[in-house]
Design a protein around this motif. Structure first.
Motif, short mmCIF file in Angstrom:
data_model
loop_
_atom_site.label_atom_id
_atom_site.label_comp_id
_atom_site.label_asym_id
_atom_site.label_seq_id
_atom_site.Cartn_x
_atom_site.Cartn_y
_atom_site.Cartn_z
N GLU A 184 0.83 -1.20 0.00
CA GLU A 184 0.00 0.00 0.00
C GLU A 184 0.87 1.26 0.00
N GLN A 185 1.95 1.21 0.79
CA GLN A 185 2.87 2.34 0.84
C GLN A 185 3.54 2.54 -0.52
N CYS A 186 3.96 1.45 -1.15
CA CYS A 186 4.62 1.55 -2.45
C CYS A 186 3.67 2.12 -3.51
N GLU A 187 2.42 1.71 -3.45
CA GLU A 187 1.45 2.21 -4.43
C GLU A 187 1.27 3.72 -4.30
N GLY A 188 1.24 4.20 -3.06
CA GLY A 188 1.11 5.65 -2.87
C GLY A 188 2.31 6.40 -3.42
N VAL A 189 3.51 5.86 -3.16
CA VAL A 189 4.74 6.50 -3.65
C VAL A 189 4.82 6.40 -5.17
N GLY A 190 4.46 5.23 -5.71
CA GLY A 190 4.57 5.02 -7.14
C GLY A 190 3.65 5.89 -7.97
N ASN A 191 2.53 6.31 -7.42
CA ASN A 191 1.56 7.12 -8.17
C ASN A 191 1.81 8.61 -8.05
N THR A 192 2.95 8.98 -7.51
CA THR A 192 3.29 10.40 -7.36
C THR A 192 3.93 10.94 -8.63
N CYS A 227 -0.94 7.25 -17.03
CA CYS A 227 -0.14 6.19 -16.42
C CYS A 227 -0.64 5.91 -15.00
N GLY A 228 -0.38 4.72 -14.52
CA GLY A 228 -0.81 4.35 -13.18
C GLY A 228 0.00 3.20 -12.61
N VAL A 229 -0.06 3.05 -11.29
CA VAL A 229 0.70 2.01 -10.59
C VAL A 229 -0.23 1.33 -9.58
N ILE A 230 -0.22 0.00 -9.59
CA ILE A 230 -0.92 -0.79 -8.58
C ILE A 230 0.07 -1.78 -8.00
N CYS A 231 0.08 -1.94 -6.67
CA CYS A 231 1.01 -2.85 -6.00
C CYS A 231 0.25 -3.85 -5.14
N PHE A 232 0.77 -5.06 -5.08
CA PHE A 232 0.18 -6.09 -4.22
C PHE A 232 1.24 -7.12 -3.88
N PRO A 233 1.14 -7.74 -2.69
CA PRO A 233 2.11 -8.77 -2.31
C PRO A 233 1.72 -10.12 -2.89
N ASP A 234 2.72 -10.93 -3.25
CA ASP A 234 2.40 -12.28 -3.68
C ASP A 234 2.72 -13.27 -2.56
N ARG A 278 10.88 3.05 -14.25
CA ARG A 278 12.10 2.82 -13.45
C ARG A 278 12.21 3.85 -12.33
N ASP A 279 11.84 5.09 -12.62
CA ASP A 279 11.88 6.13 -11.58
C ASP A 279 10.91 5.80 -10.44
N ALA A 280 9.70 5.37 -10.81
CA ALA A 280 8.71 5.02 -9.79
C ALA A 280 9.18 3.85 -8.94
N LEU A 281 9.73 2.81 -9.60
CA LEU A 281 10.22 1.65 -8.86
C LEU A 281 11.39 2.02 -7.96
N ARG A 282 12.24 2.91 -8.45
CA ARG A 282 13.38 3.36 -7.65
C ARG A 282 12.91 4.13 -6.42
N VAL A 311 12.05 4.22 -0.44
CA VAL A 311 11.17 4.42 0.71
C VAL A 311 11.14 3.18 1.59
N VAL A 312 11.00 2.01 0.98
CA VAL A 312 10.95 0.77 1.75
C VAL A 312 12.28 0.53 2.45
N THR A 313 13.39 0.80 1.77
CA THR A 313 14.71 0.63 2.38
C THR A 313 14.88 1.54 3.58
N ALA A 314 14.47 2.80 3.44
CA ALA A 314 14.64 3.77 4.53
C ALA A 314 13.73 3.46 5.70
N ASP A 315 12.48 3.07 5.44
CA ASP A 315 11.52 2.85 6.52
C ASP A 315 11.70 1.50 7.20
#
Length: 519
Positions: free
Chosen positions: A199-207, A213-220, A242-246, A251-255
């Protein structure tokens, strides 16, 4: 903080309401004022508020008319009515409109604060319900996305669910990516809440995304965060992906205090092709292991990294066996370090040679144990994604074996030595304490207690562990079918063999073979 609008045609009343209580103390702020219903409605159209406190008798539009209009536009706004008259019809109509209270002027401060506190509780309950609804929605969406990525959902059902869950189906480009999260501490990794990270990644990715364009994230199920990139352009510039994924990775690494690798798959022209893009990403991750270096974002490509030759590793196994038998702990440690030493600056390596070699090293150690626990060998393998983590697992398993193997040798009684010999030579057959005890002219209960005391496990567990040990070697080093292996080690019921193997090895026979890939 909740917002409040004050509406009254008497300026002194408005001023008095602003000062009558400490709004900040009640977690509220005055967002605006109006002198009649028409003015209030115009302001509320541009910026809704949580609470409107309004007089009833005002020019141009009464308070009751204002309430009806605002309710039609924003049904979640709450109201408190002020009046200089205790008119029953006004009270009745106000209550019918769902107002919180009907207060007479001059306003009683205690009654106003009590009404506000009651509303605060209502708001809290509404927020909790909304969170629960959001979580249920996300759980359902994650489930549908997982089934879509795995191609386990019917196309018709997926289209129906996608419309409900706001998954776009009319874009021109669909592309999968994955964020693989690895914590340095395995116990910490198990505590990471993947849906929350997604959920956090999706919020960051859609900035700040390009239009369309759009981004949806989910865990497998493997713990990776799967990303869906959608775009209205078929051959448009994809640097934003690539920018969105980076940005997500950072964010995940820092948090989370973890390491994160990002892999991007190929783009597909329709939503029907997205599962194939997912499969490409997951296949790349399955085929590679990461070095303990800085994390990165890259496009998944075919090809394997250069690794030490398997022939050299197999020749060195003779030396490793000798070091184990001699109990040379420091030399064993050095051997493992050298074994995993990789020259060059690769960020990732082919997984198969390293996993195969690691399994060989750990099984070599387990061969020294009388009752080997294969769960500690194969159970953690699926959770290991770095070369350093793999090396630490090998060291842990090998040193634990050395600690027990080179302890003071235990002398077994003649009865137990005979029982162990029977298991060794007849493990394919039906074995029981009753049969063994009759041959040794002992009571079954006494032989069972003696076995538990000297060997440290029950007779049935020992037999099962021995059979699973033999089955493990057959699964890894032969091409026999699982049913054939089961029968050869004494299990005629294949489903029972699967359950026992999972219990003692920590993985199923199929999972074991997928870990140890033949070249």
């Amino acid at each position: 903080m909740r917002s409040v609008m004050l509406v009254d045609d008497e300026p002194l009343i408005v001023q008095g309401m602003q000062a009558i209580i400490d709004w900040d103390e009640n977690n509220m702020q005055i967002a605006g004022t109006a002198c009649n219903g028409m003015e209030a409605l115009a302001k509320l159209d541009g910026e809704p508020v949580d609470l409107v406190i309004t007089d009833i008798m005002m020019p141009h539009m009464t308070g009751l008319e204002l309430i009806r209009e605002v309710k039609a536009r924003n049904p979640y706004t709450k109201f408190i009515i002020l009046s200089g008259y205790e008119e029953f019809n006004y009270v009745r109509e106000g209550m019918a409109l769902g107002v919180e209270n009907y207060l007479l002027k001059p306003v009683n401060i205690d009654e106003l604060e009590a009404t506000i506190k009651h509303m605060q509780h209502d708001w809290e309950r509404e927020e909790i319900r909304q969170i629960q609804m959001d979580q249920s929605w996300r759980i359902l969406r994650n489930n549908i996305l997982q089934r879509w990525a795995n191609e386990t959902i019917d196309v018709k059902e997926f289209r129906e669910r996608a419309q409900l869950l706001e998954i776009p189906l009319n874009k021109s480009s669909y592309r999968a990516a994955a964020l693989r999260i690895v914590a340095d501490d395995e116990s910490h990794d198990s505590q990471l809440y993947r849906p929350g990270i997604a959920e956090q990644c999706e919020g960051v990715g859609n900035t700040e995304l390009p239009d369309g364009c759009g981004v949806i994230c989910f865990p497998d199920q493997e713990g990776d965060i799967i990303v869906l990139f959608v775009s209205s352009e078929v051959n448009g510039e994809d640097t934003w992906q690539r920018d969105a994924l980076r940005n997500m990775k950072q964010v995940v690494t820092a948090d989370g205090g973890v390491r994160v690798w990002g892999i991007i798959g190929p783009a597909e022209s329709t939503y029907l092709g997205y599962p194939q893009s997912c499969k490409s990403v997951k296949q790349w991750l399955q085929n590679h292991i990461f070095m303990d270096s800085d994390t990165f974002v890259m496009e998944g490509v075919s090809g394997e990294s250069t690794v030490q030759s398997q022939e050299k590793r197999e020749l060195a196994m003779d030396q490793f066996h000798k070091l184990l038998r001699d109990g040379e702990g420091a030399e064993v440690e050095r051997f493992i370090d050298d074994f995993f030493e990789v020259q060059g600056k690769e960020c990732h390596l082919a997984r198969t040679p390293f996993f195969n070699s690691s399994i060989q090293l750990m099984l070599a150690a387990k061969e020294l144990e009388k009752t080997p626990d294969y769960g500690e060998v194969f159970g953690p393998l699926s959770r290991i994604h770095t070369l350093g983590g793999l090396k630490q697992l090998v060291k842990k398993v090998v040193h634990r074996t050395l600690d027990t193997y080179h302890a003071v040798d235990k002398m077994y009684s003649p009865h137990i030595l005979a029982a162990l010999e029977v298991v060794k030579n007849h493990y394919q057959e039906e074995l029981s304490l009753k049969t063994l005890s009759q041959k040794q002219e002992l009571h079954p209960n006494y032989l069972g207690q003696l076995f538990q005391q000297e060997v440290g496990t029950s007779f049935s567990d020992y037999v099962n562990q021995y059979r699973i040990e033999r089955a493990t070697h057959l699964l890894l080093y032969s091409d026999k079918k699982t049913a054939e292996v089961a029968a050869e080690v004494g299990y005629w019921d294949t489903s029972y063999f699967y359950r026992q193997f999972k219990k003692y090895a920590g993985v199923s026979p199929t999972e074991l073979r997928s870990m140890y890939m033949k070249k």
